[in-house]
Design a protein around this motif. Structure first.
Motif, PDB file in Angstrom:
ATOM      1  N   LEU A   1      18.690  22.740 141.071  1.00  0.00           N
ATOM      2  CA  LEU A   1      18.990  24.070 141.351  1.00  0.00           C
ATOM      3  C   LEU A   1      20.661  24.276 140.938  1.00  0.00           C
ATOM      4  CD1 LEU A   1      17.688  24.392 144.961  1.00  0.00           C
ATOM      5  CD2 LEU A   1      17.126  25.917 143.083  1.00  0.00           C
ATOM      6  N   GLY A   2      21.150  23.336 140.407  1.00  0.00           N
ATOM      7  CA  GLY A   2      22.745  23.420 140.110  1.00  0.00           C
ATOM      8  C   GLY A   2      23.470  22.530 140.784  1.00  0.00           C
ATOM      9  N   GLY A   3      22.837  21.874 141.726  1.00  0.00           N
ATOM     10  CA  GLY A   3      23.681  20.945 142.566  1.00  0.00           C
ATOM     11  C   GLY A   3      25.235  21.331 143.082  1.00  0.00           C
ATOM     12  N   SER A   4      26.050  20.630 142.696  1.00  0.00           N
ATOM     13  CA  SER A   4      27.708  20.957 143.235  1.00  0.00           C
ATOM     14  C   SER A   4      28.458  21.793 142.055  1.00  0.00           C
ATOM     15  CB  SER A   4      28.123  19.876 143.807  1.00  0.00           C
ATOM     16  OG  SER A   4      27.669  19.127 144.699  1.00  0.00           O
ATOM     17  N   LYS A   5      27.754  22.100 141.191  1.00  0.00           N
ATOM     18  CA  LYS A   5      28.166  22.975 139.877  1.00  0.00           C
ATOM     19  C   LYS A   5      28.204  24.580 140.458  1.00  0.00           C
ATOM     20  CE  LYS A   5      26.505  19.620 136.318  1.00  0.00           C
ATOM     21  NZ  LYS A   5      25.496  19.637 135.321  1.00  0.00           N
TER      22      LYS A   5
ATOM     23  N   LEU B   1      29.970  29.593 146.636  1.00  0.00           N
ATOM     24  CA  LEU B   1      28.703  30.479 146.892  1.00  0.00           C
ATOM     25  C   LEU B   1      27.608  30.049 146.662  1.00  0.00           C
ATOM     26  CD1 LEU B   1      28.529  32.936 149.052  1.00  0.00           C
ATOM     27  CD2 LEU B   1      28.301  34.118 146.943  1.00  0.00           C
ATOM     28  N   PHE B   2      27.536  29.746 145.029  1.00  0.00           N
ATOM     29  CA  PHE B   2      26.396  28.946 144.624  1.00  0.00           C
ATOM     30  C   PHE B   2      25.724  27.690 145.196  1.00  0.00           C
ATOM     31  CE2 PHE B   2      24.377  26.854 141.172  1.00  0.00           C
ATOM     32  CZ  PHE B   2      23.242  27.595 140.906  1.00  0.00           C
ATOM     33  N   GLN B   3      27.032  26.998 145.520  1.00  0.00           N
ATOM     34  CA  GLN B   3      26.658  25.457 146.065  1.00  0.00           C
ATOM     35  C   GLN B   3      26.205  25.703 147.601  1.00  0.00           C
ATOM     36  OE1 GLN B   3      30.295  23.098 145.917  1.00  0.00           O
ATOM     37  NE2 GLN B   3      30.758  23.942 143.812  1.00  0.00           N
ATOM     38  N   ILE B   4      26.909  26.754 148.249  1.00  0.00           N
ATOM     39  CA  ILE B   4      26.489  26.942 149.741  1.00  0.00           C
ATOM     40  C   ILE B   4      24.880  27.264 149.820  1.00  0.00           C
ATOM     41  CG2 ILE B   4      26.471  28.705 151.736  1.00  0.00           C
ATOM     42  CD1 ILE B   4      29.647  28.651 151.298  1.00  0.00           C
ATOM     43  N   ARG B   5      24.539  28.131 148.777  1.00  0.00           N
ATOM     44  CA  ARG B   5      23.160  28.637 148.523  1.00  0.00           C
ATOM     45  C   ARG B   5      22.172  27.291 148.367  1.00  0.00           C
ATOM     46  NH1 ARG B   5      20.178  30.262 143.181  1.00  0.00           N
ATOM     47  NH2 ARG B   5      20.614  28.190 142.986  1.00  0.00           N
ATOM     48  N   ASN B   6      22.652  26.607 147.513  1.00  0.00           N
ATOM     49  CA  ASN B   6      21.799  25.343 147.328  1.00  0.00           C
ATOM     50  C   ASN B   6      21.780  24.275 148.312  1.00  0.00           C
ATOM     51  OD1 ASN B   6      21.717  26.124 144.542  1.00  0.00           O
ATOM     52  ND2 ASN B   6      23.105  24.662 143.851  1.00  0.00           N
TER      53      ASN B   6
ATOM     54  N   PHE C   1      26.889  21.024 157.509  1.00  0.00           N
ATOM     55  CA  PHE C   1      27.308  20.283 156.318  1.00  0.00           C
ATOM     56  C   PHE C   1      28.211  21.291 155.719  1.00  0.00           C
ATOM     57  CE2 PHE C   1      26.589  19.217 151.906  1.00  0.00           C
ATOM     58  CZ  PHE C   1      26.640  17.946 152.077  1.00  0.00           C
ATOM     59  N   ILE C   2      27.847  22.516 155.707  1.00  0.00           N
ATOM     60  CA  ILE C   2      28.761  23.651 154.839  1.00  0.00           C
ATOM     61  C   ILE C   2      30.172  23.523 154.879  1.00  0.00           C
ATOM     62  CG2 ILE C   2      29.077  25.928 154.188  1.00  0.00           C
ATOM     63  CD1 ILE C   2      25.893  26.236 154.815  1.00  0.00           C
ATOM     64  N   PRO C   3      30.763  23.547 156.016  1.00  0.00           N
ATOM     65  CA  PRO C   3      32.347  23.250 156.148  1.00  0.00           C
ATOM     66  C   PRO C   3      32.894  22.175 155.617  1.00  0.00           C
ATOM     67  CG  PRO C   3      31.277  24.159 158.268  1.00  0.00           C
ATOM     68  CD  PRO C   3      30.170  23.636 157.469  1.00  0.00           C
ATOM     69  N   LEU C   4      32.121  20.998 155.768  1.00  0.00           N
ATOM     70  CA  LEU C   4      32.384  19.950 154.932  1.00  0.00           C
ATOM     71  C   LEU C   4      32.614  19.986 153.378  1.00  0.00           C
ATOM     72  CD1 LEU C   4      30.602  17.221 156.849  1.00  0.00           C
ATOM     73  CD2 LEU C   4      33.191  17.640 157.043  1.00  0.00           C
ATOM     74  N   MET C   5      31.642  20.630 152.882  1.00  0.00           N
ATOM     75  CA  MET C   5      31.410  20.957 151.555  1.00  0.00           C
ATOM     76  C   MET C   5      32.577  22.052 151.159  1.00  0.00           C
ATOM     77  SD  MET C   5      28.369  22.497 149.515  1.00  0.00           S
ATOM     78  CE  MET C   5      28.784  24.204 149.971  1.00  0.00           C
TER      79      MET C   5
ATOM     80  N   ASN D   1      35.680  20.518 150.679  1.00  0.00           N
ATOM     81  CA  ASN D   1      35.791  19.078 150.007  1.00  0.00           C
ATOM     82  C   ASN D   1      35.745  17.922 150.574  1.00  0.00           C
ATOM     83  OD1 ASN D   1      35.185  20.471 147.254  1.00  0.00           O
ATOM     84  ND2 ASN D   1      37.704  20.872 147.255  1.00  0.00           N
ATOM     85  N   ARG D   2      35.024  17.781 151.792  1.00  0.00           N
ATOM     86  CA  ARG D   2      35.225  16.763 152.475  1.00  0.00           C
ATOM     87  C   ARG D   2      33.772  15.944 152.668  1.00  0.00           C
ATOM     88  NH1 ARG D   2      38.615  18.085 157.794  1.00  0.00           N
ATOM     89  NH2 ARG D   2      37.936  15.771 158.288  1.00  0.00           N
TER      90      ARG D   2
END
Length: 460
Positions: free
Chosen positions: A284-288, A292-297, A326-330, A333-334
């Motif tokens: 799906l694109g991972g962390s790239k 917003l794109f990362q949150i979607r994944n 999980f999303i707030p950590l991402m 960047n934690r």
């Protein structure tokens, strides 16, 4: 049979294991052997066709044909009634009366696990990570290998197939490790999970009459129940496999000692989490890309993970809650800040670690309430009553065990797990026979008379 009759060749060993695996599965319901065989044949021939295809379009055609049929069977058996009933409720809510046509079928045990075994193999073939397996017996054993057939771990062809393609030699130390692991798995399942289940079931089924303390305890009991139940099964599966000279993937790594929810998901049901990472999150694109794109994944991964567990809105809600954890950590960047091991000492850093572990366990227990509840309404009512009822007195049940004894048992279990975080198995090492004796005594004293015998993950 395996070590004395089948020792001379890999072929004999694999024939014995595959016959044992099919017999094992048929003991539940022999009719669903045909579904297992069909899934095996589909993936086996699709992989060969993908490898033989001379154009990218043809390769993609075979890939998606195989994926569609596999997910189609999974959808019919596991999700058809859920979708039909949900659409019927939606139409009823807007004024249209609908009488849904439901299927009266049994969910084949372990279907999600062996379907994912096959899918990982097909996808690896498509991307050229491995070559297709031409030996049908070896591939059939990879899919149906009985220790992991009904509840995992979800194996990869890159890890398990090479072990099945060579003759195994008896290793006494590995076999001894296997016995230790089986015994500790039985302690987790029979002593911890089944004992907690008596209380967790009683509290969740009667939450309207429970006070705040009992409802909090119910969530904690279920947290230990599902951990002891599932990780106990995984230990039994890994230990049994070691008796055959085969190593399976580690599925749990002391998840309740995690310092944040990201670390928890690196330690809980590792084979499933890594499967979704490699075959869904990264494609799906991972962390790239943008945040917003990362949150979607991340949302997709957790919602699909929840849906994988069962055809009920409660599982989807459980996945959504974990995504929100999980999303707030991402975003900050934690999410990879707790990758290292740790030790506790008498200092403020250790106090901070201990507080983080307790908080992570607490929010995990809240999420487990949705996983355990029959409906989302029940889950919200449970949580609401837990925080508003306001009484913190001990309540007893008409059962043979009491809260004080159970808490003592759980405290001992946590201390043993904490002490053994860096060891192969808690029973191994010095005084192993004494430890085995205590474990056997605990299984006989607490487990044999338990009313609860089922494995939770057999339904997934």
């Amino acid at each position: 049979m395996y070590w004395f009759v089948g020792q001379k060749s890999k072929i004999n060993q694999n024939y014995i294991l595959i016959l044992a695996s099919y017999y094992f599965y048929s003991c539940w319901d022999w009719r669903f052997l045909f579904l297992l065989v069909f899934s095996t044949l589909l993936d086996y021939f699709s992989a060969i066709q993908i490898e033989k295809s001379d154009t990218p379009q043809r390769k993609k055609l075979w890939l998606w044909l195989c994926i569609s049929i596999n997910l189609g069977f999974l959808g019919i058996f596991k999700y058809y009634n859920f979708f039909v009933e949900s659409f019927a409720e939606l139409f009823t809510a807007i004024g249209f009366k609908v009488s849904p046509l439901l299927l009266d079928v049994i969910l084949p045990v372990g279907i999600s696990f062996y379907t994912f075994h096959g899918l990982s193999y097909i996808i690896d073939i498509y991307y050229g990570r491995i070559k297709s397996e031409k030996n049908f017996v070896d591939y059939s054993l990879f899919v149906s290998y009985f220790p992991l057939l009904v509840a995992g771990p979800i194996e990869r062809a890159t890890h398990l197939l090479p072990q099945l393609k060579k003759r195994r030699k008896f290793d006494f130390e590995k076999a001894k490790e296997g016995v230790y692991q089986i015994l500790w798995g039985l302690v987790k399942k029979v002593v911890i999970a089944d004992t907690c289940a008596v209380y967790a079931n009683g509290i969740f089924e009667n939450y309207n009459s429970m006070n705040s303390l009992s409802l909090m305890l119910g969530a904690i009991y279920f947290a230990f129940q599902i951990y002891g139940d599932f990780s106990g099964y995984s230990d039994i599966a890994l230990g049994t496999s070691k008796l055959f000279g085969i190593d399976l993937l580690k599925n749990f790594n002391f998840p309740y000692f995690s310092r944040d929810i990201a670390e928890f998901w690196r330690r809980w049901h590792i084979s499933l989490s890594s499967w979704f990472r490699d075959y869904l999150y990264i494609p799906l694109g991972g962390s790239k890309g943008s945040k917003l794109f990362q949150i979607r994944n991340v949302m997709i991964i957790f919602l699909v993970s929840g849906f994988w567990h069962g055809a009920n809105w409660t599982f989807i809600a459980w996945g959504l809650i974990n995504a929100l954890y999980f999303i707030p950590l991402m975003v900050l960047n934690r999410n990879r800040s707790n990758m290292d091991s740790f030790k506790l000492a008498l200092n403020f850093d250790s106090l901070r670690i201990l507080i983080n572990i307790i908080l992570t366990f607490a929010i995990t227990c809240v999420a487990w309430i949705f996983f355990r509840s029959k409906t989302i309404q029940d889950a919200f009512a449970y949580i609401s009553r837990m925080f508003t009822e306001g009484h913190f007195t001990e309540q007893y049940f008409k059962i043979e065990r009491y809260t004080t004894e159970l808490w003592s048992l759980l405290l001992i279990f946590v201390l043993v797990e904490w002490n053994c975080r860096t060891k192969i198995e808690p029973i191994s090492g010095k005084y192993s026979w004494v430890k085995m004796s205590f474990c056997l005594a605990a299984i006989l004293a607490l487990g044999v008379f338990s009313d609860y015998k089922e494995f939770i993950y057999f339904q997934f």
